[in-house]
Design an enzyme around this catalytic site. Structure first.
Site, mmCIF file in Angstrom:
data_model
loop_
_atom_site.group_PDB
_atom_site.id
_atom_site.type_symbol
_atom_site.label_atom_id
_atom_site.label_comp_id
_atom_site.label_asym_id
_atom_site.label_seq_id
_atom_site.Cartn_x
_atom_site.Cartn_y
_atom_site.Cartn_z
ATOM 1 N N GLU A 158 19.272 -42.822 78.591
ATOM 2 C CA GLU A 158 18.857 -43.771 77.553
ATOM 3 C C GLU A 158 17.357 -43.701 77.272
ATOM 4 O O GLU A 158 16.781 -44.648 76.724
ATOM 5 C CB GLU A 158 19.233 -45.198 77.970
ATOM 6 C CG GLU A 158 20.718 -45.452 78.089
ATOM 7 C CD GLU A 158 21.455 -45.436 76.754
ATOM 8 O OE1 GLU A 158 20.844 -45.072 75.730
ATOM 9 O OE2 GLU A 158 22.644 -45.781 76.746
ATOM 10 N N HIS A 192 17.513 -52.522 80.624
ATOM 11 C CA HIS A 192 18.798 -52.345 79.944
ATOM 12 C C HIS A 192 19.914 -52.520 80.963
ATOM 13 O O HIS A 192 19.875 -51.907 82.032
ATOM 14 C CB HIS A 192 18.867 -50.951 79.311
ATOM 15 C CG HIS A 192 20.257 -50.541 78.913
ATOM 16 N ND1 HIS A 192 21.063 -51.327 78.126
ATOM 17 C CD2 HIS A 192 20.983 -49.423 79.204
ATOM 18 C CE1 HIS A 192 22.216 -50.708 77.939
ATOM 19 N NE2 HIS A 192 22.203 -49.558 78.594
ATOM 20 N N HIS A 194 24.393 -53.565 81.646
ATOM 21 C CA HIS A 194 25.763 -53.666 81.141
ATOM 22 C C HIS A 194 26.365 -54.995 81.591
ATOM 23 O O HIS A 194 27.522 -55.052 82.001
ATOM 24 C CB HIS A 194 26.603 -52.498 81.653
ATOM 25 C CG HIS A 194 26.196 -51.171 81.118
ATOM 26 N ND1 HIS A 194 26.818 -50.002 81.477
ATOM 27 C CD2 HIS A 194 25.220 -50.809 80.245
ATOM 28 C CE1 HIS A 194 26.255 -48.975 80.861
ATOM 29 N NE2 HIS A 194 25.271 -49.445 80.113
ATOM 30 N N TYR A 213 18.675 -73.982 73.902
ATOM 31 C CA TYR A 213 17.311 -73.899 73.369
ATOM 32 C C TYR A 213 16.511 -72.708 73.878
ATOM 33 O O TYR A 213 15.511 -72.304 73.275
ATOM 34 C CB TYR A 213 16.550 -75.207 73.615
ATOM 35 C CG TYR A 213 16.227 -75.527 75.054
ATOM 36 C CD1 TYR A 213 15.166 -74.913 75.698
ATOM 37 C CD2 TYR A 213 16.961 -76.482 75.747
ATOM 38 C CE1 TYR A 213 14.852 -75.218 77.014
ATOM 39 C CE2 TYR A 213 16.661 -76.801 77.057
ATOM 40 C CZ TYR A 213 15.603 -76.165 77.688
ATOM 41 O OH TYR A 213 15.289 -76.470 78.992
ATOM 42 N N HIS A 267 28.436 -52.440 74.615
ATOM 43 C CA HIS A 267 27.567 -51.652 75.489
ATOM 44 C C HIS A 267 26.810 -52.523 76.489
ATOM 45 O O HIS A 267 26.980 -52.364 77.692
ATOM 46 C CB HIS A 267 26.593 -50.843 74.622
ATOM 47 C CG HIS A 267 25.771 -49.855 75.371
ATOM 48 N ND1 HIS A 267 25.247 -48.709 74.775
ATOM 49 C CD2 HIS A 267 25.348 -49.814 76.647
ATOM 50 C CE1 HIS A 267 24.561 -48.028 75.680
ATOM 51 N NE2 HIS A 267 24.606 -48.680 76.823
ATOM 52 N N TYR A 308 4.081 -73.614 77.874
ATOM 53 C CA TYR A 308 4.886 -73.789 79.088
ATOM 54 C C TYR A 308 4.276 -73.030 80.266
ATOM 55 O O TYR A 308 3.698 -71.953 80.101
ATOM 56 C CB TYR A 308 6.303 -73.279 78.838
ATOM 57 C CG TYR A 308 7.214 -73.398 80.035
ATOM 58 C CD1 TYR A 308 7.767 -74.622 80.389
ATOM 59 C CD2 TYR A 308 7.506 -72.281 80.816
ATOM 60 C CE1 TYR A 308 8.603 -74.745 81.491
ATOM 61 C CE2 TYR A 308 8.341 -72.391 81.929
ATOM 62 C CZ TYR A 308 8.889 -73.623 82.256
ATOM 63 O OH TYR A 308 9.696 -73.727 83.341
#
Length: 257
Positions: free
Chosen positions: A116, A134, A136, A155, A196, A251
Site C-alpha cells: 500500500e 491503515h 482492516h 460528536y 477494505h 481541548y
C-alpha cells in the site's frame, strides 16, 4: 487486502522484536544496520522506526488488523519509514528499518515496502501528515459496505474534520485506490475504504492511531444503534458538529512554556 507472508529476509534470521520501543537498544540497532548497508541511519530515524513498530504491533493487539493486514508509516524530514510487506509485526527488528523517498525510491533497508505504499505516499505528499495508519478494522470495514458516508452518530466526528466519507473501491496497492482515498480525505483526517478498511493520519503516530481507534469505535456504535428493530438512531446536525469542532480547538492541556 492482507499482504501474504513470504520470504523477504535474504538469509537473515527472524529475530525477536525491538526491545523497549521506543528504546536506545532498538535505536542503536537500526543505526548499526543502516551503516552496515552503506546508508547511515540517523538517531531520529531509528527512534521513529521503533515507534512505528510499536504502533504496528498495537494495531494487532487491539484487534484492528489480523496477521500482516494493514500498514503504518511515519515521515522524518523527506524520508518516509513504512512497514515492510508480508512480515509479521512481532518479527520486525531494528535491523528491518524500511524507508523510501516521497517519490517512492527505497533508500533504507532490504525488505520490500508495504504493497500500500502508493496510498501512504499520497497522504504524505498531499497533506500535512507526519504519520499514517491503515487498518482492516472489522466494524469500520462493515460500515464501508453499507453507506457512502458514516452517519454522524457521535460528536467525535468533528475530531476527524467532519462526516467520514467512504472512498470508492479499487484494487489494493493501486494508484486508483490512492486517488479515491485522497478525494475522500479532502478536509478530513480519516476515511473509510469501500470493502477494505480505514485510513487516518496525524501529526504523530499516536494521533494517527487514536483517530483510527476512534473511527472504528464510531462505526461500531452506529452499527449497534442502527440494528435495534423499529428504531432509528438520532444523528447530529452540521451546526452541532461545528460547535464541537470549535470546542475541540482548546481541548487538552496547554503547551508547556
Amino acid at each position: 487486502m492482507a499482504d501474504q507472508l513470504r520470504d523477504q529476509r535474504n538469509g537473515q534470521d527472524l529475530r525477536q522484536g525491538v526491545q523497549g520501543v521506543p528504546g536506545a537498544q532498538g535505536a542503536q540497532g537500526a543505526q548499526d544496520a543502516g551503516q552496515a548497508r552503506g546508508g547511515a541511519v540517523r538517531e531520529e530515524e531509528a527512534r521513529a522506526w521503533a515507534d512505528l513498530v510499536a504502533t504496528a504491533r498495537r494495531t494487532v493487539s487491539d484487534g484492528l488488523v489480523v496477521g500482516t493486514s494493514g500498514n503504518v508509516s511515519v515521515r522524518v524530514g523527506d524520508l518516509v519509514l513504512v512497514t515492510p510487506s508480508g512480515v509479521p509485526y512481532d518479527r520486525l527488528t531494528a535491523d528491518d528499518i524500511t524507508g523510501v523517498t516521497l517519490d517512492g525510491r527505497q533508500v533504507l533497508g532490504t525488505l520490500v515496502p508495504t504493497s500500500e505504499l502508493p496510498m501512504h505516499l499520497a497522504v504524505h505528499r498531499h497533506t500535512d501528515a507526519r504519520a499514517v495508519v491503515h487498518t482492516h478494522a472489522v466494524h469500520a470495514t462493515a460500515v464501508s459496505t453499507l453507506v457512502d458516508e458514516l452517519p454522524t452518530i457521535h460528536y467525535m466526528t468533528a475530531a476527524l474534520g467532519g462526516p467520514v466519507r467512504v472512498a470508492p473501491y479499487a484494487t489494493y496497492g493501486t494508484q486508483e485506490l490512492a486517488e479515491n482515498m485522497l478525494r475522500a480525505l479532502a478536509g478530513r483526517s480519516g476515511c473509510l475504504l469501500r470493502n477494505h478498511g480505514t485510513v487516518t493520519y496525524g501529526a504523530t503516530l499516536d494521533q494517527a492511531y487514536d483517530r483510527t481507534a476512534q473511527l472504528e469505535w464510531m462505526c461500531r456504535l452506529w452499527l449497534t444503534a442502527s440494528s435495534v428493530p423499529g428504531l432509528t438512531p438520532t444523528l447530529l446536525t452540521g451546526e452541532q458538529l461545528a460547535e464541537v469542532a470549535e470546542r475541540l480547538r482548546g481541548y487538552g492541556q496547554p503547551p508547556r512554556g
